[in-house]
Write a protein that holds these residues in place. Structure first.
Motif, PDB file in Angstrom:
ATOM      1  N   TRP A  99       0.860  -1.187   0.000  1.00 17.86           N
ATOM      2  CA  TRP A  99       0.000   0.000   0.000  1.00 17.86           C
ATOM      3  C   TRP A  99       0.895   1.236   0.000  1.00 17.86           C
ATOM      4  O   TRP A  99       2.058   1.181   0.421  1.00 17.86           O
ATOM      5  N   VAL A 100       0.350   2.349  -0.459  1.00 15.50           N
ATOM      6  CA  VAL A 100       1.083   3.614  -0.498  1.00 15.50           C
ATOM      7  C   VAL A 100       0.211   4.727   0.058  1.00 15.50           C
ATOM      8  O   VAL A 100      -1.012   4.572   0.185  1.00 15.50           O
ATOM      9  N   VAL A 101       0.856   5.849   0.363  1.00 12.02           N
ATOM     10  CA  VAL A 101       0.152   7.036   0.854  1.00 12.02           C
ATOM     11  C   VAL A 101       0.555   8.204  -0.034  1.00 12.02           C
ATOM     12  O   VAL A 101       1.749   8.466  -0.202  1.00 12.02           O
ATOM     13  N   LEU A 102      -0.432   8.880  -0.599  1.00 11.74           N
ATOM     14  CA  LEU A 102      -0.183  10.060  -1.426  1.00 11.74           C
ATOM     15  C   LEU A 102      -0.489  11.293  -0.592  1.00 11.74           C
ATOM     16  O   LEU A 102      -1.610  11.457  -0.097  1.00 11.74           O
ATOM     17  N   VAL A 103       0.531  12.139  -0.407  1.00  9.88           N
ATOM     18  CA  VAL A 103       0.389  13.371   0.376  1.00  9.88           C
ATOM     19  C   VAL A 103       0.635  14.546  -0.555  1.00  9.88           C
ATOM     20  O   VAL A 103       1.612  14.565  -1.302  1.00  9.88           O
ATOM     21  N   ARG A 104      -0.270  15.523  -0.519  1.00 19.46           N
ATOM     22  CA  ARG A 104      -0.099  16.735  -1.324  1.00 19.46           C
ATOM     23  C   ARG A 104      -0.146  17.916  -0.364  1.00 19.46           C
ATOM     24  O   ARG A 104      -1.141  18.126   0.319  1.00 19.46           O
ATOM     25  N   GLY A 105       0.960  18.660  -0.322  1.00 18.12           N
ATOM     26  CA  GLY A 105       1.041  19.760   0.636  1.00 18.12           C
ATOM     27  C   GLY A 105       1.062  19.190   2.035  1.00 18.12           C
ATOM     28  O   GLY A 105       1.925  18.391   2.369  1.00 18.12           O
ATOM     29  N   GLU A 106       0.083  19.550   2.844  1.00 16.02           N
ATOM     30  CA  GLU A 106       0.000  19.059   4.222  1.00 16.02           C
ATOM     31  C   GLU A 106      -1.153  18.087   4.428  1.00 16.02           C
ATOM     32  O   GLU A 106      -1.512  17.787   5.555  1.00 16.02           O
ATOM     33  N   LYS A 107      -1.738  17.609   3.335  1.00 14.64           N
ATOM     34  CA  LYS A 107      -2.914  16.749   3.456  1.00 14.64           C
ATOM     35  C   LYS A 107      -2.691  15.387   2.818  1.00 14.64           C
ATOM     36  O   LYS A 107      -2.099  15.280   1.749  1.00 14.64           O
ATOM     37  N   ILE A 108      -3.207  14.363   3.484  1.00  7.75           N
ATOM     38  CA  ILE A 108      -3.193  13.022   2.897  1.00  7.75           C
ATOM     39  C   ILE A 108      -4.308  12.988   1.864  1.00  7.75           C
ATOM     40  O   ILE A 108      -5.474  13.208   2.183  1.00  7.75           O
ATOM     41  N   GLU A 109      -3.923  12.713   0.628  1.00  2.00           N
ATOM     42  CA  GLU A 109      -4.898  12.721  -0.460  1.00  2.00           C
ATOM     43  C   GLU A 109      -5.464  11.327  -0.742  1.00  2.00           C
ATOM     44  O   GLU A 109      -6.627  11.197  -1.108  1.00  2.00           O
ATOM     45  N   ALA A 110      -4.640  10.310  -0.591  1.00  2.51           N
ATOM     46  CA  ALA A 110      -5.106   8.950  -0.879  1.00  2.51           C
ATOM     47  C   ALA A 110      -4.240   7.932  -0.149  1.00  2.51           C
ATOM     48  O   ALA A 110      -3.051   8.150   0.067  1.00  2.51           O
ATOM     49  N   VAL A 111      -4.884   6.814   0.227  1.00  7.42           N
ATOM     50  CA  VAL A 111      -4.192   5.677   0.838  1.00  7.42           C
ATOM     51  C   VAL A 111      -4.806   4.430   0.233  1.00  7.42           C
ATOM     52  O   VAL A 111      -6.029   4.326   0.123  1.00  7.42           O
ATOM     53  N   GLY A 112      -3.964   3.496  -0.159  1.00  6.92           N
ATOM     54  CA  GLY A 112      -4.510   2.266  -0.701  1.00  6.92           C
ATOM     55  C   GLY A 112      -3.464   1.454  -1.426  1.00  6.92           C
ATOM     56  O   GLY A 112      -2.268   1.764  -1.382  1.00  6.92           O
ATOM     57  N   PRO A 113      -3.926   0.398  -2.113  1.00  5.42           N
ATOM     58  CA  PRO A 113      -3.008  -0.464  -2.852  1.00  5.42           C
ATOM     59  C   PRO A 113      -2.216   0.341  -3.886  1.00  5.42           C
ATOM     60  O   PRO A 113      -2.766   1.223  -4.554  1.00  5.42           O
ATOM     61  N   ALA A 114      -0.941   0.027  -4.006  1.00  2.00           N
ATOM     62  CA  ALA A 114      -0.062   0.756  -4.924  1.00  2.00           C
ATOM     63  C   ALA A 114      -0.581   0.721  -6.359  1.00  2.00           C
ATOM     64  O   ALA A 114      -0.419   1.689  -7.097  1.00  2.00           O
ATOM     65  N   ARG A 115      -1.235  -0.353  -6.743  1.00  3.42           N
ATOM     66  CA  ARG A 115      -1.741  -0.457  -8.125  1.00  3.42           C
ATOM     67  C   ARG A 115      -2.889   0.512  -8.396  1.00  3.42           C
ATOM     68  O   ARG A 115      -3.188   0.806  -9.541  1.00  3.42           O
ATOM     69  N   GLU A 116      -3.535   1.020  -7.327  1.00  2.00           N
ATOM     70  CA  GLU A 116      -4.676   1.928  -7.492  1.00  2.00           C
ATOM     71  C   GLU A 116      -4.331   3.400  -7.287  1.00  2.00           C
ATOM     72  O   GLU A 116      -5.075   4.274  -7.721  1.00  2.00           O
ATOM     73  N   ILE A 117      -3.234   3.690  -6.598  1.00  2.00           N
ATOM     74  CA  ILE A 117      -2.857   5.074  -6.290  1.00  2.00           C
ATOM     75  C   ILE A 117      -1.731   5.482  -7.227  1.00  2.00           C
ATOM     76  O   ILE A 117      -0.634   4.919  -7.162  1.00  2.00           O
ATOM     77  N   LYS A 118      -1.995   6.427  -8.095  1.00  2.00           N
ATOM     78  CA  LYS A 118      -0.992   6.884  -9.047  1.00  2.00           C
ATOM     79  C   LYS A 118      -0.428   8.223  -8.600  1.00  2.00           C
ATOM     80  O   LYS A 118      -1.175   9.150  -8.287  1.00  2.00           O
ATOM     81  N   ALA A 119       0.884   8.311  -8.584  1.00  2.00           N
ATOM     82  CA  ALA A 119       1.547   9.561  -8.207  1.00  2.00           C
ATOM     83  C   ALA A 119       1.439  10.548  -9.362  1.00  2.00           C
ATOM     84  O   ALA A 119       1.636  10.173 -10.518  1.00  2.00           O
ATOM     85  N   PRO A 120       1.117  11.810  -9.070  1.00  2.00           N
ATOM     86  CA  PRO A 120       1.069  12.813 -10.142  1.00  2.00           C
ATOM     87  C   PRO A 120       2.480  13.091 -10.660  1.00  2.00           C
ATOM     88  O   PRO A 120       3.476  12.811  -9.982  1.00  2.00           O
ATOM     89  N   ALA A 121       2.555  13.636 -11.850  1.00  2.00           N
ATOM     90  CA  ALA A 121       3.852  13.984 -12.437  1.00  2.00           C
ATOM     91  C   ALA A 121       4.593  14.925 -11.489  1.00  2.00           C
ATOM     92  O   ALA A 121       4.006  15.842 -10.928  1.00  2.00           O
ATOM     93  N   GLY A 122       5.856  14.654 -11.287  1.00  2.00           N
ATOM     94  CA  GLY A 122       6.670  15.498 -10.428  1.00  2.00           C
ATOM     95  C   GLY A 122       6.616  15.149  -8.951  1.00  2.00           C
ATOM     96  O   GLY A 122       7.273  15.797  -8.143  1.00  2.00           O
ATOM     97  N   ALA A 123       5.836  14.133  -8.603  1.00  2.00           N
ATOM     98  CA  ALA A 123       5.748  13.737  -7.185  1.00  2.00           C
ATOM     99  C   ALA A 123       7.076  13.161  -6.729  1.00  2.00           C
ATOM    100  O   ALA A 123       7.787  12.509  -7.496  1.00  2.00           O
TER     101      ALA A 123
END
Length: 96
Positions: free
Chosen positions: A58-82
């Motif tokens: 699983w992965v955690v996507l954080v943007r700025g100071e907020k958690i945007e998404a948590v879940g299986p790596a296959r479902e959470i895509k990092a935005p360009a430049g992450a």
């Protein structure tokens, strides 16, 4: 003093007050806010506090100071430049 000159001076004295009241309170210069940096955290495990289960891959996507998404790596895509942050061998827990 000439009455028309006195009237002109009076108007000039009021001009700054008029200009200040024309600007809304709290007005900020219009500058574009930079897009917050995105981070993709890739720990070995994530502890789910609701189900009391450990999740692997699983992965955690954080943007700025907020958690945007948590879940299986296959479902959470990092935005360009992450920025990808590998947390090998570590477990993420809520509130820790």
């Amino acid at each position: 003093m000439n009455p028309s000159r006195q009237s002109l001076l009076g108007m000039l004295c009021l001009l700054p007050l008029v200009l200040l009241t024309a600007i809304p309170a709290g007005a900020q210069p219009t500058t574009a806010k930079p897009t917050p940096t995105a981070y993709l955290l890739r720990p070995a495990r994530i502890f789910d506090g609701e189900s009391a289960q450990l999740h692997t891959d699983w992965v955690v996507l954080v943007r700025g100071e907020k958690i945007e998404a948590v879940g299986p790596a296959r479902e959470i895509k990092a935005p360009a430049g992450a920025k990808i942050i590998e947390l090998r061998g570590l477990t993420l827990m809520p509130g820790m």
